[in-house]
Design an enzyme around this catalytic site. Structure first.
Site, PDB file in Angstrom:
ATOM      1  CD  GLU A 162      -3.699   1.035 -10.895  1.00 46.86           C
ATOM      2  OE1 GLU A 162      -2.990   1.976 -11.312  1.00 46.86           O
ATOM      3  OE2 GLU A 162      -4.798   1.209 -10.349  1.00 46.86           O
ATOM      4  CD  GLU A 348      -5.640   0.873  -5.930  1.00 45.72           C
ATOM      5  OE1 GLU A 348      -5.828   1.993  -6.447  1.00 45.72           O
ATOM      6  OE2 GLU A 348      -4.528   0.329  -5.870  1.00 45.72           O
TER       7      GLU A 348
HETATM    8  C1  BGC Z   1      -2.966   3.286  -7.611  1.00 50.26           C
HETATM    9  C2  BGC Z   1      -2.811   4.003  -6.307  1.00 50.26           C
HETATM   10  C3  BGC Z   1      -3.253   5.448  -6.474  1.00 50.26           C
HETATM   11  C4  BGC Z   1      -4.715   5.454  -6.830  1.00 50.26           C
HETATM   12  C5  BGC Z   1      -5.308   6.835  -7.019  1.00 50.26           C
HETATM   13  C6  BGC Z   1      -4.203   3.636  -8.369  1.00 50.26           C
HETATM   14  O1  BGC Z   1      -3.858   3.890  -9.682  1.00 50.26           O
HETATM   15  O2  BGC Z   1      -2.829   1.898  -7.438  1.00 50.26           O
HETATM   16  O3  BGC Z   1      -1.494   3.880  -5.892  1.00 50.26           O
HETATM   17  O4  BGC Z   1      -3.013   6.231  -5.352  1.00 50.26           O
HETATM   18  O5  BGC Z   1      -4.920   4.745  -8.021  1.00 50.26           O
HETATM   19  O6  BGC Z   1      -4.699   7.502  -8.064  1.00 50.26           O
END
Ligand code: BGC
Length: 446
Positions: A162, A348
């Site tokens: 990101e 993610e």
């Molecule tokens: C990030 C993580 C973060 C997650 C939840 C993403 O933006 O890569 O490090 O914990 O989102 O906020």
């Protein structure tokens, strides 16, 4: 609805070094820009060892095995490997990660390695960090050490996590470390260095690895999606909204276009109206896949001006107030696969809740439906032909949610910080394990 997940689909879960490892003073690790977050944390949240992953390796790997994941996404701490950011290599740090990878591989779990997940070396930050014209080379030299050290153990690298977040939120709005507020022109130049760094890093990883590797970036944004998914014009409107100049670098085009296509989006360059000397060619990496961290989005519909905001009434929110919009994942996955012409991995996606430990049971029903709803939308994208090859639930363990501390809990596994970071699998752990075991067939797809 038909189950469209291919047999080769990569079911995984994700974590990052600073958020979960603990052991900040272990070995000769150098300080990172996040080491000083404590004073910003909510009252009462000390920067403890968090989930203390390094002291729970065997237990955690056994849990991952029980979950049934094919892959575990984890990041390297740059300053465990190069304590000063460049130069001296720590054999302690290298051996530590090798040991973790070997344990994962022995359990039949493939480590997917994020090379940089925000914990930037303090020594380099003090030299201007990503604003320094040498920063891309610093990053590439770190990537060379990584490729050479972990080949042939590692096949999949996410060179960076990101850039949207660590640049825009770390140097423009000042919400994240190093909590700076630079002017827009400086942030644009920094963003350029970051992307050039990623592209040089991709090459360095490849040339230093003795075996074939696959490299991508994990991009993120809040994705527009059509209010009516069957309406062609609403779909067009969602594409227009994705590409529209918003002036905010927490977006897709400013990053993914140069990195994956080699060009800065013209309307954005014009929109910023700041003299900008680059065309984007230097940012272009030879990436194998497109990593997408997708949490949410917003509905749009067609209008005379191209698009308008859709109806947001009734949209549920997570414990941080982020909207829960499963439809964003199908539109975004399809859009990114088409535009960037690479296989997409959802690197993610997950839900934070204020989970409660009720005598050892964490009944997180809302997480069940979150996972089902997002995966059923992803299934739709695959049915429509989008080349989506994997999904990593964020996160494996409850961990440090950066400057927000330990209260937000995203994990499939509850971390009981008050009792030695004891692990308790939440009810959603079994739910996700079943999805994996049935290759997606158990998801409620209406
Ligand atoms: C990030 C993580 C973060 C997650 C939840 C993403 O933006 O890569 O490090 O914990 O989102 O906020």
């Amino acid at each position: 609805m038909k189950n469209a997940f291919p047999d080769s689909f990569v079911w995984g879960t994700a974590s990052s070094s600073f958020q979960s490892e603990g052991g900040l003073t272990l070995g000769d690790r150098g300080p990172s820009i996040w080491d000083f977050v404590e004073e910003r944390l909510p009252r009462g949240d000390l920067l403890i060892n968090g989930p203390d992953f390094l002291n729970h390796l065997d237990e955690d790997i056994a849990l991952l095995k029980k979950l049934g994941v094919r892959a575990f996404r984890m990041s390297l701490s740059w300053t465990r490997i190069l304590p000063d950011g460049v130069g001296r290599v720590s054999s302690f740090g290298v051996s530590l990660y090798k040991m973790i990878f070997e344990k994962l591989l022995a359990a039949n779990i493939e480590p997917w390695v994020t090379v940089f997940h925000w914990d930037y070396p303090l020594a380099l930050e003090n030299e201007g960090g990503w604003s320094n014209p040498n920063s891309p080379k610093w990053f590439a030299s770190y990537c060379s050490v990584v490729g050479a050290s972990f080949s042939p153990l590692i096949k999949h690298y996410i060179v960076m996590n990101e850039p949207q977040s660590f640049v825009e939120l770390g140097y423009f709005t000042g919400e994240k470390a190093p909590f700076k507020k630079l002017d827009r022109a400086s942030v644009l130049l920094m963003a350029h260095n970051v992307m050039v760094g990623a592209a040089l890093g991709e090459k360095a990883l490849r040339s230093s690895s003795a075996s074939k590797i696959y490299v991508g970036i994990a991009e993120t944004y809040s994705s527009p999606y059509p209010e009516n998914e069957d309406d062609v014009d609403d779909n067009k409107a969602a594409s227009l909204a994705t590409e529209d100049f918003s002036g905010n670098l927490f977006c897709l085009p400013w990053w993914a276009d140069p990195s994956y296509l080699g060009t800065y989006p013209k309307n954005w360059v014009e929109g910023f109206a700041i003299p900008f000397p680059y065309d984007g060619k230097e940012c272009h990496g030879d990436y194998d896949f497109f990593g997408l961290n997708l949490y949410n989005g917003y509905p749009v519909k067609s209008s005379q001006n191209g698009f308008a905001l859709g109806n947001k009434e009734g949209i549920a929110r997570n414990s941080l107030g982020w909207s829960i919009t499963p439809k964003a994942i199908s539109f975004a996955a399809e859009y990114c696969a088409k535009r960037y012409k690479k296989p997409v991995y959802i690197t993610e996606n997950g839900l934070t809740l204020d989970d409660v430990n009720d005598h050892g049971i964490i009944l997180d029903k809302a997480r069940f439906s979150f996972i089902d709803d997002y995966l059923s939308e992803l299934n739709k994208a695959i049915l429509k032909g989008a080349d989506v090859r994997g999904y990593f639930y964020w996160s494996f363990l409850d961990n440090l949610e950066w400057e927000l501390g330990y209260k937000p809990r995203f994990g499939l596994v509850y971390t009981d910080y008050a009792h030695g970071a004891k692990r308790i699998a939440k009810e959603s752990f079994a739910h996700y394990a079943k999805i994996i075991a049935t290759n997606g067939a158990s998801i409620d797809k209406e």
